[in-house]
Design an enzyme around this catalytic site. Structure first.
Site, PDB file in Angstrom:
ATOM      1  N   PHE A  66      21.177  17.725  55.161  1.00 47.50           N
ATOM      2  CA  PHE A  66      20.730  16.626  56.019  1.00 47.50           C
ATOM      3  C   PHE A  66      19.428  16.976  56.741  1.00 47.50           C
ATOM      4  CE2 PHE A  66      20.703  14.011  59.856  1.00 47.50           C
ATOM      5  CZ  PHE A  66      20.918  12.749  59.311  1.00 47.50           C
ATOM      6  N   HIS A  97      31.553  11.200  52.965  1.00 47.45           N
ATOM      7  CA  HIS A  97      30.503  11.898  53.693  1.00 47.45           C
ATOM      8  C   HIS A  97      29.316  12.246  52.783  1.00 47.45           C
ATOM      9  CE1 HIS A  97      28.833  14.576  56.764  1.00 47.45           C
ATOM     10  NE2 HIS A  97      28.728  15.520  55.839  1.00 47.45           N
TER      11      HIS A  97
END
Length: 158
Positions: A66, A97
């Protein structure tokens, strides 16, 4: 799966430009570190093989995939960096996720490349399990790090 039809480490270098004066940033996620280190080694060795100088390859680490977008931006903002190669692993878990992370990373890296008008390469594995990740980090499907470095070299030729 498309990768089953192609080895990520197979490529032709016929049309590569001279990269001896190019500077590369490697941004490597620490999450799944043994895999991302293998991807990084593949990218690093490929750049050296094709003429990059050790002193012109910079490695930064970020906690996870991320964070690759910000890590890429911090390198790409430097005028002397010619291309940024981002390496990470996103493995599907029990929830969705992975979908959110994958989408955010892809969009973030695209935005950085467009913002700074330089190659920002998506060298992120998005797999169902760890075995598939290893298959793409030097296993039976080659090394995505090699593919990412080759992509960076190609993009510098435009």
């Amino acid at each position: 799966m498309a990768t089953s039809l192609k080895n990520l480490s197979d490529y032709t270098s016929d049309q590569f430009i001279d990269i001896s004066d190019k500077r590369f940033g490697l941004v490597v996620a620490e999450w799944n570190r043994t895999i991302t280190d293998t991807l990084c080694q593949g990218a690093y060795e490929t750049l050296l093989k094709h003429g990059a100088k050790e002193e012109n390859i910079y490695r930064n680490t970020v906690p996870g995939s991320f964070e690759l977008g910000l890590g890429a931006q911090l390198l790409a903002q430097h005028e002397e960096i010619d291309a940024v190669i981002c390496l990470g692993v996103i493995i599907k878990g029990e929830t969705r996720h992975d979908e959110f992370i994958s989408h955010a990373v892809a969009q973030g890296l695209m935005n950085v490349g467009l913002k700074f008008n330089k190659p920002v390469i998506f060298g992120v594995l998005t797999t169902e399990n760890e075995e598939q990740a290893w298959d793409r980090a030097g296993g039976k499907h080659g090394n995505k790090g090699v593919e990412a470095a080759v992509t960076a070299i190609h993009m510098l030729g435009f």
